[in-house]
Motif scaffolding. Structure first.
Motif, mmCIF file in Angstrom:
data_model
loop_
_atom_site.group_PDB
_atom_site.id
_atom_site.type_symbol
_atom_site.label_atom_id
_atom_site.label_comp_id
_atom_site.label_asym_id
_atom_site.label_seq_id
_atom_site.Cartn_x
_atom_site.Cartn_y
_atom_site.Cartn_z
ATOM 1 N N VAL A 2 0.832 -1.191 0.000
ATOM 2 C CA VAL A 2 0.000 0.000 0.000
ATOM 3 C C VAL A 2 0.872 1.247 0.000
ATOM 4 N N GLN A 3 0.600 2.146 -0.942
ATOM 5 C CA GLN A 3 1.269 3.444 -0.951
ATOM 6 C C GLN A 3 0.208 4.534 -1.059
ATOM 7 N N LEU A 4 0.314 5.490 -0.150
ATOM 8 C CA LEU A 4 -0.603 6.629 -0.122
ATOM 9 C C LEU A 4 0.247 7.885 0.012
ATOM 10 N N VAL A 5 0.169 8.751 -0.980
ATOM 11 C CA VAL A 5 1.002 9.955 -1.015
ATOM 12 C C VAL A 5 0.085 11.168 -0.998
ATOM 13 N N GLU A 6 0.327 12.043 -0.030
ATOM 14 C CA GLU A 6 -0.555 13.198 0.178
ATOM 15 C C GLU A 6 0.171 14.518 -0.032
ATOM 16 N N PRO A 7 0.242 15.036 -1.251
ATOM 17 C CA PRO A 7 0.716 16.405 -1.431
ATOM 18 C C PRO A 7 -0.419 17.376 -1.088
ATOM 19 N N LEU A 18 -7.947 25.055 1.552
ATOM 20 C CA LEU A 18 -6.902 24.185 1.017
ATOM 21 C C LEU A 18 -7.566 22.933 0.477
ATOM 22 N N ARG A 19 -6.944 22.354 -0.525
ATOM 23 C CA ARG A 19 -7.418 21.068 -1.036
ATOM 24 C C ARG A 19 -6.298 20.053 -0.924
ATOM 25 N N LEU A 20 -6.546 19.009 -0.177
ATOM 26 C CA LEU A 20 -5.600 17.910 -0.061
ATOM 27 C C LEU A 20 -5.952 16.821 -1.052
ATOM 28 N N SER A 21 -4.929 16.145 -1.528
ATOM 29 C CA SER A 21 -5.152 14.974 -2.371
ATOM 30 C C SER A 21 -4.337 13.813 -1.840
ATOM 31 N N CYS A 22 -4.716 12.621 -2.227
ATOM 32 C CA CYS A 22 -4.042 11.406 -1.776
ATOM 33 C C CYS A 22 -3.999 10.439 -2.953
ATOM 34 N N ALA A 23 -2.808 10.218 -3.478
ATOM 35 C CA ALA A 23 -2.634 9.303 -4.604
ATOM 36 C C ALA A 23 -2.381 7.898 -4.077
ATOM 37 N N ALA A 24 -3.220 6.963 -4.467
ATOM 38 C CA ALA A 24 -3.151 5.606 -3.942
ATOM 39 C C ALA A 24 -2.585 4.634 -4.973
ATOM 40 N N SER A 25 -1.805 3.666 -4.498
ATOM 41 C CA SER A 25 -1.302 2.596 -5.348
ATOM 42 C C SER A 25 -1.032 1.372 -4.489
ATOM 43 N N GLY A 26 -0.846 0.235 -5.153
ATOM 44 C CA GLY A 26 -0.532 -0.994 -4.431
ATOM 45 C C GLY A 26 -1.748 -1.774 -3.966
ATOM 46 N N PHE A 27 -2.939 -1.279 -4.268
ATOM 47 C CA PHE A 27 -4.167 -2.002 -3.942
ATOM 48 C C PHE A 27 -5.263 -1.511 -4.887
ATOM 49 N N THR A 28 -6.374 -2.225 -4.906
ATOM 50 C CA THR A 28 -7.483 -1.862 -5.796
ATOM 51 C C THR A 28 -8.313 -0.783 -5.127
ATOM 52 N N PHE A 29 -7.969 0.458 -5.429
ATOM 53 C CA PHE A 29 -8.521 1.620 -4.747
ATOM 54 C C PHE A 29 -10.049 1.629 -4.756
ATOM 55 N N ARG A 30 -10.644 1.300 -5.889
ATOM 56 C CA ARG A 30 -12.096 1.449 -6.049
ATOM 57 C C ARG A 30 -12.897 0.487 -5.174
ATOM 58 N N TYR A 31 -12.224 -0.493 -4.576
ATOM 59 C CA TYR A 31 -12.917 -1.465 -3.731
ATOM 60 C C TYR A 31 -12.941 -1.039 -2.254
ATOM 61 N N LEU A 93 -1.226 17.440 11.221
ATOM 62 C CA LEU A 93 -0.792 16.554 10.141
ATOM 63 C C LEU A 93 -2.030 15.800 9.662
ATOM 64 N N TYR A 94 -2.261 15.822 8.372
ATOM 65 C CA TYR A 94 -3.412 15.150 7.795
ATOM 66 C C TYR A 94 -2.947 13.901 7.045
ATOM 67 N N TYR A 95 -3.608 12.786 7.335
ATOM 68 C CA TYR A 95 -3.262 11.506 6.732
ATOM 69 C C TYR A 95 -4.472 10.939 5.990
ATOM 70 N N CYS A 96 -4.232 10.344 4.839
ATOM 71 C CA CYS A 96 -5.281 9.519 4.250
ATOM 72 C C CYS A 96 -4.995 8.073 4.644
ATOM 73 N N ALA A 97 -6.052 7.303 4.751
ATOM 74 C CA ALA A 97 -5.928 5.927 5.208
ATOM 75 C C ALA A 97 -6.809 5.006 4.378
ATOM 76 N N GLN A 110 1.968 9.125 4.523
ATOM 77 C CA GLN A 110 3.036 9.712 5.336
ATOM 78 C C GLN A 110 2.610 11.023 5.992
ATOM 79 N N GLY A 111 1.476 11.560 5.558
ATOM 80 C CA GLY A 111 0.939 12.771 6.166
ATOM 81 C C GLY A 111 1.405 14.036 5.478
ATOM 82 N N THR A 112 0.560 15.060 5.556
ATOM 83 C CA THR A 112 0.904 16.375 5.032
ATOM 84 C C THR A 112 0.489 17.423 6.061
ATOM 85 N N GLN A 113 1.335 18.432 6.254
ATOM 86 C CA GLN A 113 1.100 19.422 7.296
ATOM 87 C C GLN A 113 0.155 20.520 6.807
#
Length: 118
Positions: A2-7, A18-31, A93-97, A110-113
């Motif tokens: 699982v990789q979750l990147v939050e710029p 502010l608008r946060l985004s979280c790019a997901a990979s390593g799993f089937t996100f839509r499920y 710190l904001y995290y997507c999970a 990893q979180g974004t401030q």
């Protein structure tokens, strides 16, 4: 893996957005149900919002209801958090999970401030 990147974090004045985004990979996100969590210095993690896999079921913490909007784009494997009318107490710190509130920490990004200050 699982990789979750939050710029998208940063500093903003009270009342700003502010608008946060979280790019997901390593799993089937839509499920997967997805969650935003935040943690302020010296405090424990606080649940912010959860969206179900299809984007229809959404819940918010009372502290952000009416100001924050969670959304997702399953075609882009991306989760979003639009934050409006920001207050100093939103600073954290904001995290997507991956998954619901309470999911293992290994399923967090990893979180974004986000800092709200004049």
């Amino acid at each position: 893996q699982v990789q979750l990147v939050e710029p998208g974090g940063g500093m903003v004045q009270p009342g700003g957005s502010l608008r946060l985004s979280c790019a997901a990979s390593g799993f089937t996100f839509r499920y997967w149900r997805m969650t935003w969590v935040r943690q302020a210095p010296g405090k424990g993690p606080e649940w912010v919002s959860t969206i179900d896999s299809g984007g229809d079921g959404i819940v918010y913490a009372d502290s952000v209801k009416g100001r924050f909007t969670i959304s997702r784009d399953n075609a882009k494997n991306t989760l979003y958090l639009q934050m409006d009318s920001l207050k100093p107490e939103d600073s954290a710190l904001y995290y997507c999970a991956k998954g619901p509130w309470g999911t293992s920490r290994e399923n967090w990004g990893q979180g974004t401030q986000v800092t709200v200050s004049s």
